[in-house]
Design a protein around this motif. Sequence first.
Motif, PDB file in Angstrom:
ATOM      1  N   LYS A   1      -9.122  -1.055  -3.317  1.00 58.89           N
ATOM      2  CA  LYS A   1      -7.785  -0.470  -3.440  1.00 58.89           C
ATOM      3  C   LYS A   1      -7.603   0.668  -2.430  1.00 58.89           C
ATOM      4  N   MET A   2      -8.657   1.469  -2.208  1.00 55.83           N
ATOM      5  CA  MET A   2      -8.582   2.553  -1.243  1.00 55.83           C
ATOM      6  C   MET A   2      -8.356   2.014   0.172  1.00 55.83           C
TER       7      MET A   2
ATOM      8  N   GLU B   1     -12.133  -0.040  -6.916  1.00 48.11           N
ATOM      9  CA  GLU B   1     -11.495   1.172  -6.381  1.00 48.11           C
ATOM     10  C   GLU B   1     -11.684   1.277  -4.869  1.00 48.11           C
ATOM     11  N   HIS B   2     -12.825   0.833  -4.377  1.00 47.12           N
ATOM     12  CA  HIS B   2     -13.065   0.854  -2.934  1.00 47.12           C
ATOM     13  C   HIS B   2     -12.086  -0.068  -2.206  1.00 47.12           C
TER      14      HIS B   2
ATOM     15  N   VAL C   1      -4.701   0.993   0.471  1.00 43.77           N
ATOM     16  CA  VAL C   1      -3.795   2.138   0.588  1.00 43.77           C
ATOM     17  C   VAL C   1      -3.847   2.708   2.001  1.00 43.77           C
ATOM     18  N   GLN C   2      -5.042   2.723   2.598  1.00 41.42           N
ATOM     19  CA  GLN C   2      -5.173   3.218   3.962  1.00 41.42           C
ATOM     20  C   GLN C   2      -4.398   2.340   4.936  1.00 41.42           C
TER      21      GLN C   2
ATOM     22  N   GLU D   1       0.995   3.481  -0.205  1.00 42.54           N
ATOM     23  CA  GLU D   1       1.063   3.284  -1.663  1.00 42.54           C
ATOM     24  C   GLU D   1       2.239   2.509  -2.003  1.00 42.54           C
TER      25      GLU D   1
END
Length: 97
Positions: A88-89, A85-86, A92-93, A97
């Motif tokens: 993926k975050m 998840e880190h 996205v930044q 998306e």
Amino acid sequence: MILCMALQGRHKTLDKHVKRSVAWLEDIPYVTKVVLGFSENCRHRYAPGSLKYKRNVRGGFKMNAYSGKGVTDIFVKIEPIEQREHVKMLMVQKFGE
């Protein structure tokens, strides 16, 4: 003799825009390997060099890399898997998306 191993699999040919994005992805500390899949020539609406998350798989996740000529499937191996998840975050930044 010890050979320096890259974080990539057997296939290493990429468009210049996608090369920069994959190099950025390889610099993330939890990414242990980036395996390039099939490339397909097609039209798309994404900017060249964009990376888009597709789905979670065992050991990491799959994503698409968009070049000026088409789309490439990519598998990203993450160790430890709890950091998925880190990563993926961070994507996205950078790419949205």
